[in-house]
Design a protein around this motif. Structure first.
Motif, short mmCIF file in Angstrom:
data_model
loop_
_atom_site.label_atom_id
_atom_site.label_comp_id
_atom_site.label_asym_id
_atom_site.label_seq_id
_atom_site.Cartn_x
_atom_site.Cartn_y
_atom_site.Cartn_z
N ALA A 89 0.83 -1.21 0.00
CA ALA A 89 0.00 0.00 0.00
C ALA A 89 0.87 1.26 0.00
O ALA A 89 0.58 2.23 -0.72
CB ALA A 89 -0.93 0.00 1.21
N LEU A 90 1.94 1.26 0.78
CA LEU A 90 2.85 2.40 0.81
C LEU A 90 3.55 2.60 -0.53
O LEU A 90 3.71 3.74 -1.00
CB LEU A 90 3.89 2.24 1.92
N ILE A 91 3.95 1.52 -1.17
CA ILE A 91 4.58 1.61 -2.49
C ILE A 91 3.62 2.24 -3.49
O ILE A 91 4.00 3.15 -4.25
CB ILE A 91 5.06 0.22 -2.97
N ARG A 125 2.02 6.93 -6.69
CA ARG A 125 0.96 7.84 -7.07
C ARG A 125 1.34 9.28 -6.72
O ARG A 125 1.17 10.21 -7.50
CB ARG A 125 -0.35 7.45 -6.38
N SER A 126 1.92 9.46 -5.52
CA SER A 126 2.27 10.80 -5.06
C SER A 126 3.44 11.40 -5.82
O SER A 126 3.52 12.61 -6.03
CB SER A 126 2.62 10.77 -3.57
N PHE A 127 4.39 10.58 -6.22
CA PHE A 127 5.59 11.09 -6.86
C PHE A 127 5.64 10.80 -8.36
O PHE A 127 6.70 10.84 -8.97
CB PHE A 127 6.84 10.49 -6.18
N ASP A 128 4.51 10.54 -8.96
CA ASP A 128 4.47 10.30 -10.40
C ASP A 128 4.52 11.63 -11.13
O ASP A 128 3.51 12.29 -11.30
CB ASP A 128 3.19 9.51 -10.76
N LEU A 129 5.71 12.04 -11.49
CA LEU A 129 5.92 13.35 -12.11
C LEU A 129 5.45 13.39 -13.56
O LEU A 129 5.09 14.45 -14.07
CB LEU A 129 7.40 13.71 -12.02
N THR A 130 5.46 12.26 -14.25
CA THR A 130 5.10 12.25 -15.66
C THR A 130 3.65 12.59 -15.89
O THR A 130 3.31 13.23 -16.88
CB THR A 130 5.42 10.88 -16.29
N SER A 131 2.76 12.23 -14.99
CA SER A 131 1.34 12.51 -15.20
C SER A 131 0.99 13.94 -14.82
O SER A 131 -0.08 14.42 -15.17
CB SER A 131 0.49 11.53 -14.39
#
Length: 110
Positions: A95-97, A102-108
Motif C-alpha cells: 500500500a505504501l509503495i 501515485r504521489s511522486f508520479d511526475l510524468t502525469s
C-alpha cells in the motif's frame, strides 16, 4: 532374518493399540517403522544432550532437548502467527509503495 529394532516390538505395538481406534489394524511394516522412528527420536535427543559439556544429564537439559517434540502444536501456532503478521506488513508495504508511486508520479503532472 528379523531386523534389529531399538525397542521390543510388542511394547511399541501395545502403545500404538492403546491410542489407535479399536477397529484399526496395524500392518507389520508400520510396527517396524514406528519402532525405528522412536529410536531415531531417542538418537536425536541424545545428540542434543551430548552438546552440553556436563557429564551428568540433568532434567532441565532433557526438557530443553525434548521441547520441539512436546510443543509441536505451539510451535506451529507461533509459525502461523508470525506468517500472518509478516503478510500484514507486506500488505502495508504494498500500500505504501502504491501511495509513493501515485504521489511522486511526475510524468502525469506535466
Amino acid at each position: 532374518m528379523e531386523e534389529k529394532l531399538p525397542f521390543a516390538k510388542a511394547e511399541v505395538v501395545r502403545l500404538m493399540r492403546k491410542y489407535l481406534d479399536d477397529d484399526k489394524m496395524i500392518r507389520e511394516r508400520v510396527k517396524i517403522e514406528m519402532n525405528k522412528f522412536l529410536g531415531e527420536i531417542v538418537k536425536n535427543i541424545c545428540k542434543e544432550l551430548n552438546k552440553y559439556p556436563y557429564t551428568v544429564v540433568e532434567h532441565d537439559m532433557f526438557k530443553e532437548c525434548v521441547y520441539p517434540y512436546r510443543n509441536l502444536d505451539r510451535i506451529n501456532e507461533e509459525k502461523e502467527r508470525m506468517i500472518k503478521h509478516l503478510e500484514a506488513i507486506k500488505s502495508d508495504c504494498d500500500a505504501l509503495i502504491s501511495e509513493i508511486k501515485r504521489s511522486f508520479d511526475l510524468t502525469s503532472k506535466l
